[in-house]
Enzyme design. Structure first.
Site: not given
Length: 334
Positions: A224, A261
């Site tokens: 990620e 995020c």
């Protein structure tokens, strides 16, 4: 202390030797549940250390630890259920044309998994996080590369996981831990590492991906990498609730001092009165938000540089001034 190449090799070899101990699904599921119980039992001390290293706050960290324990128990349930093995059995049939042989298929653990911990989630995406839980659930020992923003917490949590492992007769090697940038590179290049999981920056993740792909035998890299999260505000939405959207965006942008995020990184707003009202609402809400402590000096430096870069663009009005009013975000102890 940063791990040497020899220490990385020892951790990976210990994990490799622990594979057979994880073969029993019943033991794996019990281990994951015990790990969750042990983490919860150590909540107060773990949260205290996590807050000292990250300044994320006891409320946020307590909630994140609860989420981490839920993840461990959820994967234990998946191990018990067994569907992830994707078992297929084709029974033999000698009367078919051509005859059908006895064919059986199921998924098996890959081997040692390297896990690279995230900075902004010291529990849920770090040593005891989802990558570790899923690897252990699949029967894969892990070696975690600790994040430098919370090294003491990483050691404490690894000790908790090993204590849980010992209660089920599993060796310490099922959860290895190393520190240091060079150790992270050594880890992904180690021939006994079979896969890697990463949560972090595009730059760091890309470097590890390239290293994984460049091996004599490439390995899967599950990453990620970074986040932008564009948001498009339509004319109708801006006309209907400009102030509410602006306030909501500000809350999302500044949640966790902007270190989540999932925060919006690019907002496209319609031109005109409604769009201007939304921007004014967003500006006011951000201006009313108090300064916070960032995870480390690198994040602060990048933030200050980013503000300066954007302030130099044409048609930028009233840029934010980091550290205004004498309250300068920085890492604890810096």
């Amino acid at each position: 202390m940063e791990a040497t190449a020899q220490e990385v090799d020892a951790a990976v070899r210990a994990a490799h030797a622990a594979r057979e101990a994880l073969a029993d699904r019943t033991v794996r599921a019990a281990f994951l549940r015990t790990a969750a119980d042990e983490l919860q039992a150590a909540e107060s001390s773990l949260v205290e250390v996590a807050d000292a290293e990250t300044a994320l706050g006891p409320v946020r960290l307590t909630g994140e630890l609860a989420r981490t324990c839920y993840q461990l128990r959820a994967f234990a349930d998946i191990v018990d259920e067994g569907a992830f093995l994707d078992v297929v059995i084709d029974h033999p049939d000698d009367t078919a044309t051509p005859p059908v042989p006895d064919l059986r298929r199921y998924k098996v653990p890959l081997g040692v998994v390297a896990v690279y911990a995230a900075s902004n989630f010291p529990f849920a995406f770090s040593v005891p996080g989802g990558d570790t839980a899923s690897a252990l659930a699949a029967g894969c020992p892990v070696v975690v590369k600790a994040h430098p923003d919370h090294p003491a917490l990483s050691e404490l949590v690894a000790a908790v996981l090993r204590r849980a492992a010992a209660r089920h007769g599993l060796p310490d090697g099922v959860v290895g831990l190393v520190h240091g940038f060079d150790a992270g590179i050594e880890l992904i290049r180690h021939p006994l590492v079979a896969a890697a999981g990463f949560t972090g920056s595009v730059r760091g993740g890309r470097a590890l991906f390239d290293a994984a792909a460049a091996r004599p035998v490439p390995i899967p890299f599950h990453g990620e990498l970074g986040s932008l999260n564009p948001v498009v505000v339509t004319e109708a939405a801006a006309a209907e609730r400009a102030e509410a959207i602006g306030t909501g965006l500000a809350g999302s942008m500044t949640l966790g001092v902007g270190q989540f995020c999932v925060k919006p990184g690019l907002v496209l707003v319609p031109s005109g009165t409604a769009g201007d009202g939304l921007v004014e609402s967003l500006t006011k809400a951000v201006s009313d938000t108090g300064a916070g402590v960032l995870l480390d000096h690198r994040m602060r430096d990048n933030f200050v540089a980013g503000v300066a870069e954007r302030a130099a663009l044409p048609d930028v009005d009233s840029p934010v001034t980091p550290g205004a009013a004498g309250n300068t975000p920085s890492a604890p102890g810096s």
